[in-house]
Design an enzyme around this catalytic site. Structure first.
Site, PDB file in Angstrom:
ATOM      1  N   LYS A 192      -8.104  -8.077  40.309  1.00 25.20           N
ATOM      2  CA  LYS A 192      -9.409  -7.403  40.190  1.00 25.20           C
ATOM      3  C   LYS A 192      -9.411  -6.319  39.122  1.00 25.20           C
ATOM      4  CE  LYS A 192     -10.018 -10.338  43.176  1.00 25.20           C
ATOM      5  NZ  LYS A 192     -10.399 -11.685  42.640  1.00 25.20           N
ATOM      6  N   GLU A 224     -14.921 -14.491  51.967  1.00 27.62           N
ATOM      7  CA  GLU A 224     -14.657 -15.855  52.447  1.00 27.62           C
ATOM      8  C   GLU A 224     -14.136 -15.853  53.886  1.00 27.62           C
ATOM      9  OE1 GLU A 224     -13.646 -14.607  49.530  1.00 27.62           O
ATOM     10  OE2 GLU A 224     -11.516 -14.818  49.210  1.00 27.62           O
ATOM     11  N   ASP A 274     -11.836 -14.534  38.852  1.00 31.94           N
ATOM     12  CA  ASP A 274     -11.359 -14.495  40.244  1.00 31.94           C
ATOM     13  C   ASP A 274      -9.866 -14.199  40.292  1.00 31.94           C
ATOM     14  OD1 ASP A 274     -11.400 -16.779  43.112  1.00 31.94           O
ATOM     15  OD2 ASP A 274     -11.623 -14.597  42.981  1.00 31.94           O
ATOM     16  N   ASP A 330     -16.163 -12.936  41.148  1.00 29.46           N
ATOM     17  CA  ASP A 330     -15.990 -12.915  42.599  1.00 29.46           C
ATOM     18  C   ASP A 330     -15.488 -11.526  43.029  1.00 29.46           C
ATOM     19  OD1 ASP A 330     -13.868 -14.585  45.044  1.00 29.46           O
ATOM     20  OD2 ASP A 330     -15.920 -13.832  45.213  1.00 29.46           O
ATOM     21  N   ASN A 331     -15.699 -11.179  44.289  1.00 27.22           N
ATOM     22  CA  ASN A 331     -15.090  -9.998  44.924  1.00 27.22           C
ATOM     23  C   ASN A 331     -15.511  -8.646  44.359  1.00 27.22           C
ATOM     24  OD1 ASN A 331     -12.415 -12.142  44.533  1.00 27.22           O
ATOM     25  ND2 ASN A 331     -13.244 -11.723  46.577  1.00 27.22           N
TER      26      ASN A 331
HETATM   27  C1  542 Z   1      -3.921 -10.973  34.864  1.00 25.24           C
HETATM   28  N1  542 Z   1      -3.995 -12.298  34.318  1.00 25.24           N
HETATM   29  C2  542 Z   1      -3.810 -13.430  35.037  1.00 25.24           C
HETATM   30  N2  542 Z   1      -3.635 -14.580  34.348  1.00 25.24           N
HETATM   31  C3  542 Z   1      -3.444 -15.734  35.030  1.00 25.24           C
HETATM   32  N3  542 Z   1      -3.416 -15.836  36.376  1.00 25.24           N
HETATM   33  C4  542 Z   1      -3.587 -14.691  37.078  1.00 25.24           C
HETATM   34  C5  542 Z   1      -3.798 -13.449  36.457  1.00 25.24           C
HETATM   35  N4  542 Z   1      -3.975 -12.507  37.424  1.00 25.24           N
HETATM   36  C6  542 Z   1      -3.854 -13.140  38.602  1.00 25.24           C
HETATM   37  N5  542 Z   1      -3.627 -14.456  38.406  1.00 25.24           N
HETATM   38  C7  542 Z   1      -3.496 -15.495  39.442  1.00 25.24           C
HETATM   39  O1  542 Z   1      -4.775 -15.559  40.078  1.00 25.24           O
HETATM   40  C8  542 Z   1      -4.616 -15.514  41.506  1.00 25.24           C
HETATM   41  C9  542 Z   1      -4.975 -14.142  41.977  1.00 25.24           C
HETATM   42  C10 542 Z   1      -6.147 -13.885  42.529  1.00 25.24           C
HETATM   43  C11 542 Z   1      -6.465 -12.486  42.972  1.00 25.24           C
HETATM   44  N6  542 Z   1      -7.480 -12.543  44.019  1.00 25.24           N
HETATM   45  C12 542 Z   1      -7.479 -11.628  44.981  1.00 25.24           C
HETATM   46  O2  542 Z   1      -6.675 -10.708  44.999  1.00 25.24           O
HETATM   47  C13 542 Z   1      -8.454 -11.787  46.072  1.00 25.24           C
HETATM   48  C14 542 Z   1      -8.257 -11.037  47.230  1.00 25.24           C
HETATM   49  C15 542 Z   1      -9.125 -11.145  48.318  1.00 25.24           C
HETATM   50  C16 542 Z   1      -8.900 -10.341  49.525  1.00 25.24           C
HETATM   51  C17 542 Z   1      -9.972  -9.725  50.163  1.00 25.24           C
HETATM   52  C18 542 Z   1      -9.742  -8.954  51.319  1.00 25.24           C
HETATM   53  C19 542 Z   1      -8.457  -8.811  51.825  1.00 25.24           C
HETATM   54  F1  542 Z   1      -8.242  -8.094  52.942  1.00 25.24           F
HETATM   55  C20 542 Z   1      -7.383  -9.432  51.177  1.00 25.24           C
HETATM   56  C21 542 Z   1      -7.607 -10.195  50.026  1.00 25.24           C
HETATM   57  C22 542 Z   1     -10.219 -12.035  48.255  1.00 25.24           C
HETATM   58  C23 542 Z   1     -10.417 -12.775  47.088  1.00 25.24           C
HETATM   59  O3  542 Z   1     -11.456 -13.638  46.983  1.00 25.24           O
HETATM   60  C24 542 Z   1      -9.558 -12.660  45.991  1.00 25.24           C
HETATM   61  O4  542 Z   1      -9.824 -13.380  44.873  1.00 25.24           O
HETATM   62  C25 542 Z   1      -3.148 -15.818  41.760  1.00 25.24           C
HETATM   63  O5  542 Z   1      -2.955 -17.205  41.815  1.00 25.24           O
HETATM   64  C26 542 Z   1      -2.492 -15.183  40.531  1.00 25.24           C
HETATM   65  O6  542 Z   1      -1.232 -15.784  40.249  1.00 25.24           O
HETATM   66 MG    MG Z   2     -11.821 -14.227  44.965  1.00 30.69          MG
END
Ligand code: 542
Ligand code: MG
Length: 214
Positions: free
Chosen positions: A144, A199, A141, A169-170
């Protein structure tokens, strides 16, 4: 000074949820996101699908990629058997700090290990640092475009065994096209799409469940 959305989400948990009651923490976050501000938690509709997969797998070891504010972390951990371990990776220090407080409020500190840092660095260290041989369940999650590289990395590091389950997810919104193409065409996985909604909205989204065949 202006608060952040994660800070406002934590405040909602501390205001409305009962300490030590994980399901009330989940409920408080869902209520906040429906009534006050949208946030990218897996949410209650996809969350019910997540619950059914966790219950079916009954995992002893779980890896979550992308903690954010620990909504799914708490949701998963609340369903784990007594000695099970959940490791969740989060590289944004602010999000990690909020997530730790949400996990503490839920009373799940002994089941959940939040590791601060990028998945690409930590996946290769799971054995040496945490004594984990393989993961029974992985919940993807995070960013992406990192689902596919991190899945290949988990394969290379021998962290998946015959029967390990990946739940992503997603896969529709925002979408993970390269991951879907790989996992659905690979002879090493048996995949199943669970249609749902993004969600807190009526937009289509879904979870992809993939069993590693070894
Ligand atoms: C790449 N390695 C990584 N290692 C550790 N942590 C990481 C990480 N990448 C991202 N993260 C962290 O995970 C989280 C990121 C999640 C990314 N999720 C999304 O972009 C997302 C985005 C949407 C979304 C859907 C529609 C919309 F219009 C806008 C957003 C819905 C979701 O359910 C999502 O999960 C942050 O806390 C980030 O700091
Ligand atoms: Mg998600």
């Amino acid at each position: 000074t202006q608060t952040t959305r994660p800070q406002r989400m934590l405040a909602a948990v501390q205001k409305s949820a009962t300490r030590g009651d994980p399901r009330s923490v989940v409920k408080a976050i869902d209520q906040f996101c429906r009534q006050k501000e949208w946030a990218m938690n897996v949410g209650d509709e996809k969350g019910c699908i997540l619950d059914s997969v966790v219950t079916e797998v009954n995992p002893a070891t779980v890896l979550e990629l992308g903690t954010y504010c620990a909504y799914s972390t708490v949701r998963i951990a609340s369903l784990l058997p007594p000695d099970a371990k959940l490791i969740t990776l989060e590289f944004n220090p602010h999000n990690a700090a909020i997530a730790r407080q949400v996990i503490a409020w839920a009373g799940l500190g002994d089941k959940i290990q939040l590791v601060e840092g990028p998945s690409g660095d930590w996946i290769p260290k799971m054995k040496e640092k945490f004594g984990i041989e393989t993961f029974d369940l992985v919940f993807l999650d995070h960013w992406k475009d990192r689902y596919l590289p991190d899945t290949k990395l988990m394969e290379e590091c021998g962290l998946l065994r015959k029967g390990s389950v990946l739940l992503a997810d997603n896969v529709i919104c925002p979408g993970t096209p390269d991951y879907l193409e790989y996992i659905r065409n690979s002879p090493r996985y048996k995949s199943q799409y669970f249609r749902s909604h993004l969600e807190y909205t009526k937009v289509e989204d879904g979870l992809e469940k993939s069993v590693f065949l070894g």
